[in-house]
Scaffold this active site. Sequence first.
Site, short mmCIF file in Angstrom:
data_model
loop_
_atom_site.label_atom_id
_atom_site.label_comp_id
_atom_site.label_asym_id
_atom_site.label_seq_id
_atom_site.Cartn_x
_atom_site.Cartn_y
_atom_site.Cartn_z
N PRO A 119 0.85 -1.19 0.00
CA PRO A 119 0.00 0.00 0.00
C PRO A 119 0.89 1.25 0.00
O PRO A 119 1.97 1.24 0.60
CB PRO A 119 -0.78 -0.12 1.31
N ASP A 169 15.72 3.56 3.76
CA ASP A 169 14.66 2.74 3.15
C ASP A 169 15.20 1.92 1.98
O ASP A 169 15.04 0.70 1.93
CB ASP A 169 13.51 3.63 2.65
N GLY A 221 4.08 3.92 5.13
CA GLY A 221 5.29 3.70 5.92
C GLY A 221 5.95 2.36 5.66
O GLY A 221 6.84 1.96 6.40
N LEU A 222 5.53 1.66 4.58
CA LEU A 222 6.14 0.36 4.28
C LEU A 222 7.19 0.45 3.17
O LEU A 222 7.60 -0.56 2.60
CB LEU A 222 5.05 -0.65 3.89
N GLY A 223 7.60 1.67 2.86
CA GLY A 223 8.71 1.84 1.92
C GLY A 223 8.35 1.59 0.47
O GLY A 223 9.18 1.09 -0.29
N SER A 224 7.12 1.98 0.07
CA SER A 224 6.75 1.68 -1.32
C SER A 224 7.59 2.49 -2.31
O SER A 224 7.96 1.98 -3.36
CB SER A 224 5.25 1.81 -1.56
N SER A 225 7.93 3.74 -1.99
CA SER A 225 8.73 4.52 -2.95
C SER A 225 10.15 3.94 -3.06
O SER A 225 10.73 3.88 -4.14
CB SER A 225 8.77 6.00 -2.59
N ALA A 226 10.69 3.47 -1.93
CA ALA A 226 12.03 2.86 -1.99
C ALA A 226 11.99 1.57 -2.79
O ALA A 226 12.90 1.27 -3.57
CB ALA A 226 12.54 2.59 -0.57
N ALA A 227 10.91 0.81 -2.62
CA ALA A 227 10.78 -0.46 -3.35
C ALA A 227 10.68 -0.20 -4.85
O ALA A 227 11.31 -0.89 -5.66
CB ALA A 227 9.57 -1.24 -2.85
#
Length: 312
Positions: A90, A143, A94-100
């Site tokens: 999602p 991240d 705060g689960l690092g989607s942009s870094a992923a």
Amino acid sequence: MSGSRASWTAFGAGKVILLGEHAVVYGHPAVAAPLSVGVRALGRPAKTCGLVLPKGLGALQRQALAAAFERAAGACGRPPVQVRLESELPRSQGLGSSAAVSVACARLLLEVGAGGKPPLLGRVEEVAHEMECVFHGTPSGVDHTTSVRGQLIRFVKGPLVAKPRVRPLRSPTPLWLVLVLAGDRGSTKESVGSLRARTGKWPERYRRLLADIGKVADEGAKAIEAGDLEALGDVMNVNHGLLHALGLSSGRLDSVVHALREAGALGAKLSGAGGKGGVVIGLFREPRGVVARLERGGLSAFATQVAGPGVE
Ligand code: MEV
């Protein structure tokens, strides 16, 4: 990453910060772990280098993603590939989607640019950092480094982007977290920026709190290596208190922290940028049953083992 002449795929893991968020931007240590879920970049041969923007993004998110991809494409010599993204994460939680996204795109563009040769970790981190700068302004790098390294780490940002001080942390005990998604948190850039403004206005008080976060992050790293979950839980509780003092929590996040503690967490805290919502983590010796109980109370939660026997 795997490749064939016709297509390429690359993965970027999401992340969870156990300790030290925000203070890490100011050069203090943080502890973070990758998630098994993340973002996959899929590439097909094309005449030019481009990204198919995913559906469902707002105008600003589209702009940021297009600009970040352009930055990465430029840094990789614009290999002729059309990239699309598939995400299990999602956004803005705060689960690092942009870094992923950044890691998946960096891996894919570098591999295609090198004719299928797997890229060096350091290059992936450099290119992902370029993208993260477009998304967040002044990211510490924790991240995307966690995503690239794929293991629980102690991270301190370095003077040079490509040279953070990173140490893998081994846990003799299974480290189980329950993550609760507490709603949209707004932008990381804004929460980092507003903390920077308060730190500029009241430097002594704020620097003191940031330095304390760095100290508890290191106490937490020691507790992890000693297998002392009770001490780690206490460190997490204190870290949440310090983030609260810095103005980074909210009524919603605090109530989830309390719900996790009432459900038996050894410690609980917000994780990531904080703000209105985002993710809250709780440390459990035994998470079985906890997720179902939280969900019965109307919360959206999942459990994951981030270190220790079984994942290292
Ligand atoms: C965001 O996931 C973590 C922050 O510490 C920002 C950063 O490290 O760049 C809030």
